[in-house]
Design an enzyme around this catalytic site. Structure first.
Site, mmCIF file in Angstrom:
data_model
loop_
_atom_site.group_PDB
_atom_site.id
_atom_site.type_symbol
_atom_site.label_atom_id
_atom_site.label_comp_id
_atom_site.label_asym_id
_atom_site.label_seq_id
_atom_site.Cartn_x
_atom_site.Cartn_y
_atom_site.Cartn_z
ATOM 1 N N TYR A 21 11.388 9.020 0.863
ATOM 2 C CA TYR A 21 11.363 7.981 -0.174
ATOM 3 C C TYR A 21 11.995 8.420 -1.496
ATOM 4 O O TYR A 21 12.009 7.627 -2.455
ATOM 5 C CB TYR A 21 9.912 7.534 -0.416
ATOM 6 C CG TYR A 21 9.264 6.959 0.819
ATOM 7 C CD1 TYR A 21 9.735 5.780 1.388
ATOM 8 C CD2 TYR A 21 8.202 7.610 1.442
ATOM 9 C CE1 TYR A 21 9.153 5.261 2.537
ATOM 10 C CE2 TYR A 21 7.603 7.093 2.579
ATOM 11 C CZ TYR A 21 8.090 5.922 3.125
ATOM 12 O OH TYR A 21 7.515 5.409 4.261
ATOM 13 N N GLU A 74 12.879 -9.444 0.796
ATOM 14 C CA GLU A 74 12.105 -8.314 1.338
ATOM 15 C C GLU A 74 12.951 -7.051 1.169
ATOM 16 O O GLU A 74 14.123 -7.033 1.542
ATOM 17 C CB GLU A 74 11.835 -8.567 2.832
ATOM 18 C CG GLU A 74 11.190 -7.400 3.560
ATOM 19 C CD GLU A 74 11.232 -7.600 5.085
ATOM 20 O OE1 GLU A 74 11.965 -8.496 5.569
ATOM 21 O OE2 GLU A 74 10.548 -6.818 5.774
ATOM 22 N N ALA A 89 3.415 -0.808 4.649
ATOM 23 C CA ALA A 89 3.069 -0.907 6.072
ATOM 24 C C ALA A 89 2.545 -2.290 6.460
ATOM 25 O O ALA A 89 2.572 -2.642 7.646
ATOM 26 C CB ALA A 89 2.038 0.163 6.429
ATOM 27 N N ASN A 123 8.162 -5.475 -1.442
ATOM 28 C CA ASN A 123 8.117 -4.385 -0.468
ATOM 29 C C ASN A 123 6.656 -4.296 -0.023
ATOM 30 O O ASN A 123 5.829 -3.719 -0.715
ATOM 31 C CB ASN A 123 8.584 -3.072 -1.071
ATOM 32 C CG ASN A 123 8.582 -1.944 -0.040
ATOM 33 O OD1 ASN A 123 7.956 -2.061 1.027
ATOM 34 N ND2 ASN A 123 9.272 -0.857 -0.354
ATOM 35 N N ARG A 157 13.357 4.265 12.190
ATOM 36 C CA ARG A 157 12.171 5.133 12.235
ATOM 37 C C ARG A 157 11.338 4.816 13.484
ATOM 38 O O ARG A 157 11.878 4.381 14.492
ATOM 39 C CB ARG A 157 11.388 4.979 10.924
ATOM 40 C CG ARG A 157 12.238 5.367 9.691
ATOM 41 C CD ARG A 157 11.510 5.148 8.384
ATOM 42 N NE ARG A 157 10.352 6.033 8.280
ATOM 43 C CZ ARG A 157 9.437 5.937 7.309
ATOM 44 N NH1 ARG A 157 9.578 4.991 6.374
ATOM 45 N NH2 ARG A 157 8.412 6.759 7.262
ATOM 46 N N HIS A 170 13.017 -2.690 1.514
ATOM 47 C CA HIS A 170 12.435 -1.424 1.947
ATOM 48 C C HIS A 170 13.299 -0.279 1.452
ATOM 49 O O HIS A 170 14.530 -0.350 1.522
ATOM 50 C CB HIS A 170 12.302 -1.366 3.469
ATOM 51 C CG HIS A 170 11.386 -2.415 3.992
ATOM 52 N ND1 HIS A 170 10.010 -2.320 3.869
ATOM 53 C CD2 HIS A 170 11.631 -3.606 4.578
ATOM 54 C CE1 HIS A 170 9.463 -3.408 4.386
ATOM 55 N NE2 HIS A 170 10.425 -4.204 4.814
ATOM 56 N N ARG A 185 4.985 12.274 -3.020
ATOM 57 C CA ARG A 185 4.948 12.839 -1.669
ATOM 58 C C ARG A 185 6.134 12.308 -0.884
ATOM 59 O O ARG A 185 6.743 11.315 -1.245
ATOM 60 C CB ARG A 185 3.655 12.429 -0.944
ATOM 61 C CG ARG A 185 2.399 13.158 -1.421
ATOM 62 C CD ARG A 185 1.186 12.689 -0.623
ATOM 63 N NE ARG A 185 1.495 12.573 0.800
ATOM 64 C CZ ARG A 185 1.040 11.601 1.596
ATOM 65 N NH1 ARG A 185 0.286 10.655 1.114
ATOM 66 N NH2 ARG A 185 1.358 11.577 2.874
ATOM 67 N N PRO A 219 0.790 -1.236 0.000
ATOM 68 C CA PRO A 219 0.000 0.000 0.000
ATOM 69 C C PRO A 219 0.820 1.283 0.000
ATOM 70 O O PRO A 219 1.870 1.369 0.623
ATOM 71 C CB PRO A 219 -0.814 -0.110 1.304
ATOM 72 C CG PRO A 219 -0.053 -1.071 2.145
ATOM 73 C CD PRO A 219 0.588 -2.041 1.201
ATOM 74 N N ASN A 220 0.279 2.231 -0.736
ATOM 75 C CA ASN A 220 0.766 3.607 -0.837
ATOM 76 C C ASN A 220 2.035 3.758 -1.676
ATOM 77 O O ASN A 220 2.436 4.868 -1.977
ATOM 78 C CB ASN A 220 0.985 4.224 0.562
ATOM 79 C CG ASN A 220 -0.312 4.312 1.340
ATOM 80 O OD1 ASN A 220 -1.298 4.829 0.826
ATOM 81 N ND2 ASN A 220 -0.334 3.804 2.558
HETATM 82 O O1 CA2 Z 1 10.710 2.018 3.390
HETATM 83 C C1 CA2 Z 1 9.856 1.316 2.844
HETATM 84 O O2 CA2 Z 1 9.996 0.859 1.722
HETATM 85 C C2 CA2 Z 1 8.529 1.037 3.553
HETATM 86 O O3 CA2 Z 1 8.122 -0.276 3.217
HETATM 87 C C3 CA2 Z 1 7.545 2.047 3.036
HETATM 88 C C4 CA2 Z 1 6.189 1.969 3.742
HETATM 89 C C5 CA2 Z 1 6.358 2.022 5.241
HETATM 90 O O4 CA2 Z 1 5.100 1.844 5.871
HETATM 91 C C6 CA2 Z 1 7.323 0.973 5.732
HETATM 92 O O5 CA2 Z 1 7.467 1.136 7.119
HETATM 93 C C7 CA2 Z 1 8.672 1.115 5.055
HETATM 94 C C8 CA2 Z 1 5.293 3.159 3.378
HETATM 95 C C9 CA2 Z 1 5.111 3.351 1.936
HETATM 96 C C10 CA2 Z 1 4.428 4.670 1.724
HETATM 97 O O6 CA2 Z 1 4.939 5.176 0.511
HETATM 98 C C11 CA2 Z 1 4.694 6.463 0.220
HETATM 99 C C12 CA2 Z 1 5.414 6.995 -0.812
HETATM 100 C C13 CA2 Z 1 5.244 8.294 -1.162
HETATM 101 C C14 CA2 Z 1 4.323 9.075 -0.497
HETATM 102 C C15 CA2 Z 1 3.594 8.534 0.533
HETATM 103 C C16 CA2 Z 1 3.767 7.230 0.891
#
Ligand code: CA2
Length: 198
Positions: free
Chosen positions: A77, A152, A131, A128, A161, A154, A72, A64-65
């Site tokens: 990221y 896996e 969350a 990946n 974090r 990230h 964003r 997700p996301n």
């Molecule tokens: O660091 C990573 O790749 C994560 O898997 C990213 C997840 C986070 O919940 C993990 O703890 C670590 C979140 C992805 C959200 O991605 C976004 C990207 C751009 C804007 C908003 C969210």
């Protein structure tokens, strides 16, 4: 494919006489039936299930996301988009003669379904889970039923974090975990898989 976005990228396309462009692959619908043979995790070092004509398929799965990458939170990221990630993994895989199916979804069940499909359609998984990493035991169980290598990845380093990100329910069933290295981490994941499948 319901919900999320998915496609199969064929690294042999530039060499099969039908596509003389500079693209590393062409896009075809996921669900193209692979030639199925043997096993993979059960038979280290061999191409088996999830190969098409000797080319290993790597399932690249995003949770997700991650469809918002590049739009964003660039301070966390970076500015690369999900398409950039998929292209980089495809190029890295093509250098080893492997192909990539890429899929992203915001829905836990769809990610479980994609892992199930990979049981027959892919030799390895790069995932990946976003969350979901931190609580989705359904992904843990689905990945445990996948025979091939699972990496896996990230983009950020969850361990640096918030405390709730420090737990991964995926790590115990992953072959390896790479975090905090952004796009490079995905390229390293391909290298690891190529070595495992060699
Ligand atoms: O660091 C990573 O790749 C994560 O898997 C990213 C997840 C986070 O919940 C993990 O703890 C670590 C979140 C992805 C959200 O991605 C976004 C990207 C751009 C804007 C908003 C969210």
């Amino acid at each position: 494919m319901a919900g999320g976005r998915g496609h199969l990228i064929d690294p042999l396309a530039p060499f099969n006489g039908r596509d003389s462009s500079r693209r590393v692959g062409r896009i075809a619908p996921v669900g193209a039936e692979p030639v199925r043979s043997g096993t993979n995790r059960a038979r280290p070092g061999g191409l088996g299930r999830g190969t098409i004509g000797g080319v290993a398929v790597i399932a690249l799965l995003h949770g997700p996301n991650l469809n918002l990458l590049g739009q964003r939170e660039p301070h966390i990221y970076g500015s690369a988009t999900l398409s950039d990630y998929e292209a980089a993994v495809t190029a890295a895989a093509a250098a080893h003669g492997h192909s990539v199916t890429a899929f992203q979804t915001n829905h836990e069940g769809e990610l479980v379904d994609a892992i199930h499909r990979a049981r027959t359609d892919a030799a390895a998984i790069i995932i990946n889970p976003g969350a979901f990493t931190h609580y989705a035991w359904s992904l843990h169980d689905a990945l445990a039923a996948f025979a091939g290598p699972v990496i896996e990845v990230h983009i950020s380093n969850p361990n640096a974090r918030e405390p709730w990100r420090h737990t991964s329910v995926v790590s115990p069933v992953a072959t390896g975990s790479i975090m905090g290295l952004g796009l490079h981490g995905y390229e390293l994941a391909v290298e690891a898989i190529a070595r495992k499948l060699a």
